[in-house]
Design an enzyme around this catalytic site. Structure first.
Site, PDB file in Angstrom:
ATOM      1  N   LYS A  10      43.852  48.316  63.226  1.00 15.46           N
ATOM      2  CA  LYS A  10      43.510  46.758  63.400  1.00 15.46           C
ATOM      3  C   LYS A  10      43.295  46.247  61.993  1.00 15.46           C
ATOM      4  O   LYS A  10      43.643  45.103  61.596  1.00 15.46           O
ATOM      5  CB  LYS A  10      41.975  46.461  64.171  1.00 15.46           C
ATOM      6  CG  LYS A  10      42.340  46.566  65.714  1.00 15.46           C
ATOM      7  CD  LYS A  10      41.252  46.266  66.416  1.00 15.46           C
ATOM      8  CE  LYS A  10      41.406  46.241  67.971  1.00 15.46           C
ATOM      9  NZ  LYS A  10      41.985  47.467  68.483  1.00 15.46           N
TER      10      LYS A  10
ATOM     11  N   GLY B 115      40.741  48.490  74.303  1.00 14.92           N
ATOM     12  CA  GLY B 115      40.348  48.561  75.704  1.00 14.92           C
ATOM     13  C   GLY B 115      38.911  48.254  75.580  1.00 14.92           C
ATOM     14  O   GLY B 115      38.231  48.693  76.686  1.00 14.92           O
TER      15      GLY B 115
ATOM     16  N   HIS C  95      40.645  34.074  74.997  1.00 14.73           N
ATOM     17  CA  HIS C  95      41.543  34.979  74.565  1.00 14.73           C
ATOM     18  C   HIS C  95      42.964  34.774  74.853  1.00 14.73           C
ATOM     19  O   HIS C  95      43.085  34.849  76.269  1.00 14.73           O
ATOM     20  CB  HIS C  95      41.033  36.318  75.050  1.00 14.73           C
ATOM     21  CG  HIS C  95      41.793  37.441  74.700  1.00 14.73           C
ATOM     22  ND1 HIS C  95      41.069  38.596  74.467  1.00 14.73           N
ATOM     23  CD2 HIS C  95      43.074  37.811  74.355  1.00 14.73           C
ATOM     24  CE1 HIS C  95      41.901  39.599  74.142  1.00 14.73           C
ATOM     25  NE2 HIS C  95      43.076  38.894  74.328  1.00 14.73           N
TER      26      HIS C  95
ATOM     27  N   GLU D 181      47.678  39.011  70.109  1.00 12.86           N
ATOM     28  CA  GLU D 181      46.643  38.447  70.817  1.00 12.86           C
ATOM     29  C   GLU D 181      46.021  37.467  69.629  1.00 12.86           C
ATOM     30  O   GLU D 181      45.824  37.944  68.462  1.00 12.86           O
ATOM     31  CB  GLU D 181      45.783  39.670  71.251  1.00 12.86           C
ATOM     32  CG  GLU D 181      46.404  40.635  72.142  1.00 12.86           C
ATOM     33  CD  GLU D 181      45.469  41.367  73.071  1.00 12.86           C
ATOM     34  OE1 GLU D 181      44.304  41.196  72.932  1.00 12.86           O
ATOM     35  OE2 GLU D 181      45.806  42.005  73.860  1.00 12.86           O
TER      36      GLU D 181
ATOM     37  N   GLU E 214      44.640  40.961  67.312  1.00 12.78           N
ATOM     38  CA  GLU E 214      45.600  42.475  67.198  1.00 12.78           C
ATOM     39  C   GLU E 214      46.666  42.250  67.610  1.00 12.78           C
ATOM     40  O   GLU E 214      47.129  41.284  68.478  1.00 12.78           O
ATOM     41  CB  GLU E 214      44.548  43.466  67.815  1.00 12.78           C
ATOM     42  CG  GLU E 214      44.218  43.147  69.393  1.00 12.78           C
ATOM     43  CD  GLU E 214      43.620  44.018  70.160  1.00 12.78           C
ATOM     44  OE1 GLU E 214      43.059  45.202  69.407  1.00 12.78           O
ATOM     45  OE2 GLU E 214      43.474  44.160  71.155  1.00 12.78           O
TER      46      GLU E 214
ATOM     47  N   ARG F 295      52.620  48.176  72.950  1.00 13.19           N
ATOM     48  CA  ARG F 295      53.002  48.720  74.321  1.00 13.19           C
ATOM     49  C   ARG F 295      53.231  47.751  75.401  1.00 13.19           C
ATOM     50  O   ARG F 295      52.779  46.494  75.014  1.00 13.19           O
ATOM     51  CB  ARG F 295      51.848  49.761  74.779  1.00 13.19           C
ATOM     52  CG  ARG F 295      50.442  49.140  74.831  1.00 13.19           C
ATOM     53  CD  ARG F 295      49.506  50.097  75.314  1.00 13.19           C
ATOM     54  NE  ARG F 295      48.240  49.557  75.058  1.00 13.19           N
ATOM     55  CZ  ARG F 295      47.471  48.622  75.637  1.00 13.19           C
ATOM     56  NH1 ARG F 295      48.172  47.955  76.349  1.00 13.19           N
ATOM     57  NH2 ARG F 295      46.114  48.348  75.292  1.00 13.19           N
TER      58      ARG F 295
ATOM     59  N   ARG G 286      42.231  41.943  88.277  1.00 12.91           N
ATOM     60  CA  ARG G 286      42.262  43.579  88.198  1.00 12.91           C
ATOM     61  C   ARG G 286      41.176  43.951  89.524  1.00 12.91           C
ATOM     62  O   ARG G 286      39.918  43.842  89.222  1.00 12.91           O
ATOM     63  CB  ARG G 286      42.043  43.856  86.918  1.00 12.91           C
ATOM     64  CG  ARG G 286      42.812  43.688  85.883  1.00 12.91           C
ATOM     65  CD  ARG G 286      42.523  44.368  84.606  1.00 12.91           C
ATOM     66  NE  ARG G 286      43.383  43.783  83.482  1.00 12.91           N
ATOM     67  CZ  ARG G 286      43.270  44.440  82.392  1.00 12.91           C
ATOM     68  NH1 ARG G 286      42.722  45.500  81.959  1.00 12.91           N
ATOM     69  NH2 ARG G 286      44.102  43.747  81.357  1.00 12.91           N
TER      70      ARG G 286
END
Length: 481
Positions: free
Chosen positions: A115, A164, A208, A275, A288, A292, A338
Site C-alpha cells: 500500500k 481485508g 468507500h 478504491e 488502494e 484480483r 454478505r
C-alpha cells in the site's frame, strides 16, 4: 484459448470460477484440504485433488499448487480472492512454470500489493492520495509522534501489505499512538508476514467508493462503474451497492477517469479494483488497488451485463477487450448483502456447524452466490462467509425493498447467521435513503441490534448493554482526544 484451469481457492469463489469455466467449455480442477473434502467446489469441479491435511497451509502452499497444476495438465491457474491471490511470489512461480496466471503480471502485484509503494506511485502520477507518511518501521517512536502531529489527529496506521480490514488501527488520542503502532505491527506480521506500517490522516466518516477495472494485454483499459462499499463493520464490507445511489454523474465521471489513470500508471491488465475514500465535500482520495477479483464483483456484473470471471479468463487467453468506455452504462441498481455464519449476540463470533436447512431466496432479480447446501458442515477454519445475496431493480428504492423481501425469505438452519442483522439494516430509514458512510454500523449498532429479531436470541439485553458501554467508551475517548 486456455484448455484447463486449476482453481487455487475454495468455497464460494471456487464454485463461481468452476461455473465460468463450464460456460466457456474449459476443463477445471479444484484443490482442497482434508476438512474441505465435502465442499461444493469439490463436488462440481471436473477434477479435484487433495493438497494436504492442514486446513490453511494447503491453500498457501504455492509450490505444491503449481506442482498439482502441472501434474494434472492444467495450463492456467485462477487464484480467486484471498489466500495467494495477491501474492507476488506465487504469481511469479506460476509464470516461471510456463503456466498462465489469471490476473495481472507479477510485477504489477508487487507494485500495488504494498500500500505504501502504491500510494507513492499514485502521488507521482497525479492521483489524489490521503496525506500520510512513508514506511515507519525504521523511525523512532518520537519521530512517529512528530509525524502524527504534522498530519493532525485523528490518524490511521496501516500495514503496507494488508487487506481485508486487517492491520489497521485508528488513533484519536496521542497517548494511544505507541501501543496502536506496536499492535498494528504485530498483526501485520502475523497475517501478512510483513510488519511494515505507514500512517495517514484519518478521513472521518467517508464513503468507500471503488471502481471495477478491466484491461487487456494490448493497452485497452476501462472501468465498469463504481460500487459503494460504505456499509462496513470493523473495516470489513457488509453491504455493497452499484452504482452509488448519491453521487452525481459529474463526480462519477471524474472518479472513473482517475481510476483508469491509476490502473494505466502501473500497466494493469485483467480485472482489478481502484478504491477511493470520498469526503463530505466530494473530495476523493486513492486508498488502494486490489489486484484480483473482488468478493462483491457480482453487483457490477448485474448492472453492466459483463461476466467478470469469464472476462478474466478470456483476457488471460489473449483476447482483445471489445468493450469501449462509451458503451459502459449502468442499468438499474444492484445490492449485495454478505451473509456470514456469525452470532451477532456474541459479538459476531464465528458460528461453524452443520446446516440442517438451506432455503435461499428466489424470484426475479434475485441471485445467490454460495457454496452452501443442506447437510454441509461449515468448518471452523475459514472466513465465515456463507452466501452473497444479490438483488437488482430499476431504482435504488426498489432494490432496497427487494433486498428486504429476499433477506426475510432466506432461511439457513443449524447455525447462527447475520441474516436477521442484515434484515434490520435493510429496514432502516437512512439506509433506504442512501444516507450512510463507513461509520454507519458502528454509530448505530445498538439501535440496529435492538431491531434485530432472532427467534434464538441469547441474553439480548445483556449483549446490547455491553455494546452500549463499549460504544460510549470509544466516543468518550474520541471527545477527550
Amino acid at each position: 484459448m486456455i484448455y484447463k484451469i486449476l482453481i487455487a481457492n475454495r468455497g464460494e469463489i471456487a464454485v463461481r470460477i468452476v461455473r465460468a469455466c463450464k460456460d466457456l467449455h474449459i476443463k477445471n480442477v479444484a484443490i482442497y484440504t482434508e476438512p474441505d473434502k465435502d465442499s461444493l467446489h469439490v463436488k462440481v469441479a471436473d477434477e479435484a485433488y487433495e493438497i494436504g491435511k492442514d486446513p490453511i497451509k494447503g491453500y498457501l502452499d504455492a509450490a505444491r499448487i503449481v506442482e498439482v497444476a502441472k501434474a494434472c495438465g492444467a495450463d492456467a491457474i485462477h487464484p480467486g480472492y484471498g489466500f495467494l491471490s495477491e501474492n507476488y511470489e506465487f504469481a511469479k512461480m506460476v509464470e516461471d512454470a510456463g503456466l498462465t496466471f489469471i490476473g495481472p503480471k507479477s510485477e504489477v502485484i508487487l507494485k500495488m500489493g504494498n500500500k505504501n509503494i502504491a500510494r507513492n506511485l499514485m502521488h507521482k502520477n497525479g492521483i489524489p492520495v490521503v496525506p500520510g507518511t512513508e514506511a515507519l518501521n525504521k523511525e523512532s517512536i518520537e519521530t512517529i509522534k512528530l509525524e502524527a502531529e504534522k498530519i493532525g489527529y485523528p490518524v490511521i496506521l496501516k500495514a503496507s501489505g494488508g487487506g481485508g480490514g486487517r492491520g489497521i488501527r485508528e488513533v484519536w488520542d496521542p497517548k494511544d499512538l505507541e501501543s496502536s503502532y506496536e499492535s498494528c505491527k504485530r498483526e501485520a506480521k502475523a497475517f501478512f508476514n510483513n510488519d511494515e506500517v505507514f500512517m495517514e490522516k484519518l478521513i472521518v466518516k467517508p464513503r468507500h467508493i471503488e471502481f471495477q477495472i478491466l484491461g487487456d494485454n494490448y493497452g485497452n483499459l476501462i472501468h465498469l462503474c463504481e460500487r459503494d462499499c460504505s456499509i462496513q463493520r470493523r473495516h470489513q464490507k457488509v453491504i455493497e451497492i452499484a452504482p452509488c445511489p448519491t453521487i452525481s454523474e459529474d463526480l462519477r465521471k471524474r472518479m472513473g477517469v482517475a481510476a483508469v489513470a491509476a490502473a494505466k500508471a502501473v500497466g494493469y491488465t485483467n480485472a482489478g479494483t481502484i478504491e477511493f475514500l470520498l469526503d463530505d465535500y466530494n473530495n476523493f482520495y486513492f486508498m488502494e488497488m486490489n489486484t484480483r477479483i473482488q468478493v462483491e464483483h457480482g453487483v457490477t456484473e448485474e448492472i453492466v451485463g459483463v461476466d467478470l470471471i469469464s472476462r478474466q479468463i478470456r483476457i488471460a487467453s489473449g483476447e482483445i477487450l471489445d468493450i469501449d468506455q462509451t458503451e459502459v452504462k449502468p442499468q438499474g441498481v444492484a445490492i449485495e448483502a454478505r451473509i456470514t455464519a456469525e452470532n451477532v449476540w456474541k459479538n459476531f463470533a464465528p458460528s461453524p456447524g452443520k446446516i440442517t436447512g438451506y432455503f435461499p431466496a428466489l424470484g426475479p432479480g434475485v441471485r445467490v452466490d454460495s457454496h452452501m447446501y443442506q447437510g454441509y458442515s461449515i468448518p471452523p477454519f475459514y472466513d465465515s462467509l456463507v452466501a452473497k445475496l444479490i438483488v437488482k431493480a430499476r431504482s435504488y428504492d426498489l432494490a432496497v425493498s427487494k433486498l428486504e423481501r429476499a433477506l426475510d425469505e432466506f432461511t439457513i438452519e443449524g447455525v447462527r447467521t447475520t441474516l436477521p442483522f442484515l434484515l434490520a439494516i435493510s429496514k432502516r430509514r437512512h439506509f433506504r435513503r442512501g444516507f450512510f458512510d463507513t461509520s454507519y454500523i458502528e454509530e448505530r449498532l445498538q439501535d440496529i441490534l435492538e431491531n434485530t429479531h432472532d427467534h434464538n436470541q441469547e441474553n439480548k439485553e445483556e449483549v446490547i448493554a455491553a455494546i452500549t458501554a463499549a460504544i460510549q467508551k470509544v466516543k468518550s475517548s474520541r471527545e477527550n482526544g
